[in-house]
Write an enzyme that holds these catalytic residues in place. Structure first.
Site, PDB file in Angstrom:
ATOM      1  N   ARG A  83       0.834  -1.245  -0.031  1.00 44.41           N
ATOM      2  CA  ARG A  83       0.071   0.002   0.057  1.00 44.41           C
ATOM      3  C   ARG A  83       1.035   1.350   0.093  1.00 44.41           C
ATOM      4  O   ARG A  83       1.832   1.392   0.796  1.00 44.41           O
ATOM      5  CB  ARG A  83      -0.780  -0.169   1.368  1.00 44.41           C
ATOM      6  CG  ARG A  83      -1.642   1.465   1.394  1.00 44.41           C
ATOM      7  CD  ARG A  83      -3.144   1.331   0.617  1.00 44.41           C
ATOM      8  NE  ARG A  83      -3.932   2.446   0.735  1.00 44.41           N
ATOM      9  CZ  ARG A  83      -4.655   2.949   1.632  1.00 44.41           C
ATOM     10  NH1 ARG A  83      -5.029   1.832   2.346  1.00 44.41           N
ATOM     11  NH2 ARG A  83      -5.391   4.145   1.331  1.00 44.41           N
ATOM     12  N   ARG A  94      -6.363   0.433  -4.331  1.00 38.57           N
ATOM     13  CA  ARG A  94      -5.190   0.085  -3.074  1.00 38.57           C
ATOM     14  C   ARG A  94      -5.365  -1.502  -3.321  1.00 38.57           C
ATOM     15  O   ARG A  94      -5.992  -2.307  -3.684  1.00 38.57           O
ATOM     16  CB  ARG A  94      -5.862   0.645  -1.671  1.00 38.57           C
ATOM     17  CG  ARG A  94      -7.111  -0.103  -1.504  1.00 38.57           C
ATOM     18  CD  ARG A  94      -7.943   0.849  -0.870  1.00 38.57           C
ATOM     19  NE  ARG A  94      -8.256   1.938  -1.239  1.00 38.57           N
ATOM     20  CZ  ARG A  94      -8.556   3.174  -0.323  1.00 38.57           C
ATOM     21  NH1 ARG A  94      -8.716   3.030   0.736  1.00 38.57           N
ATOM     22  NH2 ARG A  94      -8.777   4.297  -1.007  1.00 38.57           N
ATOM     23  N   ASP A  97      -6.339  -2.199   2.197  1.00 38.48           N
ATOM     24  CA  ASP A  97      -6.701  -0.918   3.067  1.00 38.48           C
ATOM     25  C   ASP A  97      -7.199  -1.756   4.280  1.00 38.48           C
ATOM     26  O   ASP A  97      -8.061  -2.900   4.412  1.00 38.48           O
ATOM     27  CB  ASP A  97      -7.986  -0.419   2.358  1.00 38.48           C
ATOM     28  CG  ASP A  97      -8.461   0.619   3.201  1.00 38.48           C
ATOM     29  OD1 ASP A  97      -7.719   1.426   3.805  1.00 38.48           O
ATOM     30  OD2 ASP A  97      -9.754   0.655   3.439  1.00 38.48           O
ATOM     31  N   ASP A  99      -9.120  -1.056   7.774  1.00 38.37           N
ATOM     32  CA  ASP A  99      -9.710   0.282   8.706  1.00 38.37           C
ATOM     33  C   ASP A  99     -10.077  -0.485  10.076  1.00 38.37           C
ATOM     34  O   ASP A  99     -10.742  -1.442  10.168  1.00 38.37           O
ATOM     35  CB  ASP A  99     -10.906   0.774   7.949  1.00 38.37           C
ATOM     36  CG  ASP A  99     -10.898   1.639   6.723  1.00 38.37           C
ATOM     37  OD1 ASP A  99      -9.836   2.052   6.736  1.00 38.37           O
ATOM     38  OD2 ASP A  99     -11.463   1.266   5.811  1.00 38.37           O
TER      39      ASP A  99
END
Length: 161
Positions: A83, A94, A97, A99
């Site tokens: 990334r 991407r 990712d 989160d």
């Protein structure tokens, strides 16, 4: 130990392999153990729709790391998977990712960390996999996952077999 929920997504390269490997890698973070993970889902791009579709999943981990330390470990993991964050490109393609969606029952509003994730309650690509493994989980300020997932459009989201 704190139970934290992490959203995973990728749409570059072999996204299925990347997300599966990233789920396994979460178990290797310091003081962190993978407790459960959803299936992988094929999802349409969100935000910036002019990009390839995504592969998304959600994982639940138990961790001794503070929320900020967990976030830093997740960012390092993203970099290990290739990334590259470009501040000029928002919601773009991407390699991986990660989160931090929820961290226990805590509500945090810090410059680089907001928990619950500020868009969690409106993103079907996160709510659908989260509902698969934690339908009764409460999103502080927004109610149960089961109710939140009923309020979003899940059209185009499909499990990957």
């Amino acid at each position: 130990m704190t139970l934290a929920w992490i959203g995973l997504g990728a749409n570059l390269g072999d996204a299925v392999t990347t997300v599966r490997a990233a789920i396994a890698a979460l178990d290797g973070l310091p003081g962190t153990q993978l407790r459960q993970a959803s299936r992988l889902y094929a999802t349409p791009a969100w935000g910036n729709e002019n990009q390839p579709p995504f592969v998304n999943a959600v994982a639940g981990v138990e961790t001794t790391l503070a929320a900020g330390d967990l976030l830093q470990a997740m960012l390092a993991l993203e970099q290990q998977f290739g990334r590259v964050r470009d501040p000029a490109v928002h919601w773009g393609p991407r390699a991986l990712d990660l989160d931090l969606l929820l961290y226990g029952r805590q509500v945090l509003d810090e410059p680089c960390l907001q928990v619950p994730h500020p868009y969690l309650h409106e993103r079907a690509f996160v709510l659908v996999p989260l509902a698969e493994i934690a339908v009764d989980l409460v999103i502080p300020g927004h109610g149960r996952v089961r109710d939140a997932v009923m309020r979003v459009d899940a059209c185009g989201i499909a499990p990957i077999r």
